[in-house]
Scaffold this motif. Structure first.
Motif, PDB file in Angstrom:
ATOM      1  N   ASP A 115       0.840  -1.197   0.000  1.00  0.00           N
ATOM      2  CA  ASP A 115       0.000   0.000   0.000  1.00  0.00           C
ATOM      3  C   ASP A 115       0.879   1.253   0.000  1.00  0.00           C
ATOM      4  O   ASP A 115       2.018   1.237   0.480  1.00  0.00           O
ATOM      5  CB  ASP A 115      -0.929   0.016   1.210  1.00  0.00           C
ATOM      6  CG  ASP A 115      -1.905  -1.153   1.201  1.00  0.00           C
ATOM      7  OD1 ASP A 115      -2.003  -1.825   0.158  1.00  0.00           O
ATOM      8  OD2 ASP A 115      -2.527  -1.407   2.253  1.00  0.00           O
ATOM      9  N   GLU A 172      -3.362   4.795  -1.247  1.00  0.00           N
ATOM     10  CA  GLU A 172      -3.863   3.850  -2.253  1.00  0.00           C
ATOM     11  C   GLU A 172      -3.497   2.439  -1.812  1.00  0.00           C
ATOM     12  O   GLU A 172      -2.379   2.186  -1.368  1.00  0.00           O
ATOM     13  CB  GLU A 172      -3.250   4.135  -3.622  1.00  0.00           C
ATOM     14  CG  GLU A 172      -3.758   3.227  -4.738  1.00  0.00           C
ATOM     15  CD  GLU A 172      -3.140   3.594  -6.084  1.00  0.00           C
ATOM     16  OE1 GLU A 172      -3.201   4.786  -6.460  1.00  0.00           O
ATOM     17  OE2 GLU A 172      -2.564   2.702  -6.727  1.00  0.00           O
ATOM     18  N   ARG A 173      -4.453   1.554  -1.957  1.00  0.00           N
ATOM     19  CA  ARG A 173      -4.208   0.161  -1.589  1.00  0.00           C
ATOM     20  C   ARG A 173      -3.696  -0.612  -2.795  1.00  0.00           C
ATOM     21  O   ARG A 173      -3.929  -0.243  -3.950  1.00  0.00           O
ATOM     22  CB  ARG A 173      -5.485  -0.483  -1.052  1.00  0.00           C
ATOM     23  CG  ARG A 173      -5.979   0.161   0.232  1.00  0.00           C
ATOM     24  CD  ARG A 173      -7.103  -0.624   0.854  1.00  0.00           C
ATOM     25  NE  ARG A 173      -7.551   0.014   2.088  1.00  0.00           N
ATOM     26  CZ  ARG A 173      -7.023  -0.206   3.284  1.00  0.00           C
ATOM     27  NH1 ARG A 173      -6.008  -1.053   3.406  1.00  0.00           N
ATOM     28  NH2 ARG A 173      -7.491   0.407   4.356  1.00  0.00           N
ATOM     29  N   VAL A 199       0.615  10.090  -7.416  1.00  0.00           N
ATOM     30  CA  VAL A 199      -0.541   9.480  -6.733  1.00  0.00           C
ATOM     31  C   VAL A 199      -0.884  10.253  -5.470  1.00  0.00           C
ATOM     32  O   VAL A 199      -2.067  10.478  -5.149  1.00  0.00           O
ATOM     33  CB  VAL A 199      -0.227   8.002  -6.411  1.00  0.00           C
ATOM     34  CG1 VAL A 199      -1.404   7.338  -5.703  1.00  0.00           C
ATOM     35  CG2 VAL A 199       0.133   7.242  -7.671  1.00  0.00           C
ATOM     36  N   TYR A 203      -4.357  12.336  -4.514  1.00  0.00           N
ATOM     37  CA  TYR A 203      -5.075  12.018  -3.272  1.00  0.00           C
ATOM     38  C   TYR A 203      -5.320  13.277  -2.442  1.00  0.00           C
ATOM     39  O   TYR A 203      -6.438  13.494  -1.931  1.00  0.00           O
ATOM     40  CB  TYR A 203      -4.274  10.990  -2.467  1.00  0.00           C
ATOM     41  CG  TYR A 203      -4.692  10.893  -1.027  1.00  0.00           C
ATOM     42  CD1 TYR A 203      -5.858  10.238  -0.649  1.00  0.00           C
ATOM     43  CD2 TYR A 203      -3.916  11.479  -0.023  1.00  0.00           C
ATOM     44  CE1 TYR A 203      -6.229  10.155   0.676  1.00  0.00           C
ATOM     45  CE2 TYR A 203      -4.278  11.401   1.302  1.00  0.00           C
ATOM     46  CZ  TYR A 203      -5.440  10.741   1.641  1.00  0.00           C
ATOM     47  OH  TYR A 203      -5.820  10.669   2.954  1.00  0.00           O
ATOM     48  N   LYS A 232     -11.742   4.745  -1.602  1.00  0.00           N
ATOM     49  CA  LYS A 232     -10.566   5.143  -2.367  1.00  0.00           C
ATOM     50  C   LYS A 232     -10.421   6.661  -2.305  1.00  0.00           C
ATOM     51  O   LYS A 232     -11.347   7.403  -2.559  1.00  0.00           O
ATOM     52  CB  LYS A 232     -10.731   4.708  -3.830  1.00  0.00           C
ATOM     53  CG  LYS A 232      -9.498   5.002  -4.669  1.00  0.00           C
ATOM     54  CD  LYS A 232      -9.692   4.481  -6.069  1.00  0.00           C
ATOM     55  CE  LYS A 232      -8.449   4.762  -6.914  1.00  0.00           C
ATOM     56  NZ  LYS A 232      -8.605   4.279  -8.292  1.00  0.00           N
ATOM     57  N   GLY A 233      -9.201   7.088  -1.948  1.00  0.00           N
ATOM     58  CA  GLY A 233      -8.922   8.514  -1.877  1.00  0.00           C
ATOM     59  C   GLY A 233      -9.101   9.106  -0.513  1.00  0.00           C
ATOM     60  O   GLY A 233      -8.703  10.226  -0.286  1.00  0.00           O
TER      61      GLY A 233
END
Length: 237
Positions: A115, A172-173, A199, A203, A232-233
């Motif tokens: 992650d 993020e996973r 990323v 986010y 998500k996020g």
């Protein structure tokens, strides 16, 4: 007329006389100056008797030293002292228990290796990266994050119970569950994922829009452990 009787020298005569005498012992043959002299033993003088008062002081028994019982052992009250000390430290460092629940094995939304995590500190810039290892050691629980900065791989161990750590968020996973507990193979150029700054920027932008109310929360993102609870996020702290 010549004498037919042999003539012997005086020494020869003494030799015959000594041979006829019985043999003498070596002690008797010693001269008087070296002969052992036997003397009567000296009478032994008894030691003087001590007065009665002195004899009582010498033979009195030693004084009895006062002894105290040993202190009570803490093992009876705390059979697992190390576990109790660790719990006390965790309670002091994490009063709300949020970080303990976040990295608990029973939590379905706990961060996993692979992650992308974002950590902010009370002093200094935040650091984000891919989680390579999660070391659970009570108060010394830490996570290893890796990121690429200016084409140079940078890794950092972050103590989750450190007072200098302000928050830990899941950016993020991973797409799928890793089959290893430590992703050290990501250090090789073949498997290196590069920088995660893009990323993280996306986010943070979405988090600001969600908190301002300009945009609603989208559908729940995919989660390998609890799809209905993961978003998500939006990270966990």
């Amino acid at each position: 007329m010549a004498c037919t009787k042999p003539i012997h020298s005086p020494l020869h005569q003494w030799h015959n006389i000594l041979r006829a005498l019985p043999t003498l012992s070596p002690i008797s043959a010693r001269p008087l100056s070296t002969a052992p002299q036997t003397t009567a033993p000296k009478p032994r003088i008894p030691p003087p008797r001590l007065p009665a008062n002195i004899s009582q002081k010498v033979f009195t028994p030693p004084k009895k030293i006062k002894t105290y019982p040993p202190p009570p052992s803490t093992r009876n009250h705390h059979p697992f002292a190390i576990a109790s000390i660790n719990e006390a430290h965790i309670t002091t460092l994490d009063p709300t228990g949020a970080r303990t629940r976040l990295f608990s094995r029973s939590n379905p939304d706990t961060p996993c290796v692979g992650d992308i995590l974002l950590t902010t500190f009370t002093t200094g810039d935040p650091f984000s990266g891919i989680c390579l290892n999660i070391r659970r050691r009570g108060p010394d629980t830490a996570i290893l994050l890796r990121n690429r900065m200016l084409t140079v791989g940078v890794e950092m161990w972050v103590k989750i119970y450190s007072p200098k750590v302000r928050s830990i968020e899941v950016v993020e996973r991973a797409a799928k569950r890793a089959r290893r507990a430590r992703l050290y193979y990501l250090r090789k150029p073949k498997h290196d994922r590069g920088s995660v700054e893009g990323v993280v920027e996306e986010y943070l932008k979405r988090r600001r829009l969600v908190r301002s109310g300009a945009v609603g929360v989208r559908e729940p993102g995919a989660s390998t452990k609890n799809p209905s609870a993961a978003r998500k996020g939006v990270g966990a702290r």
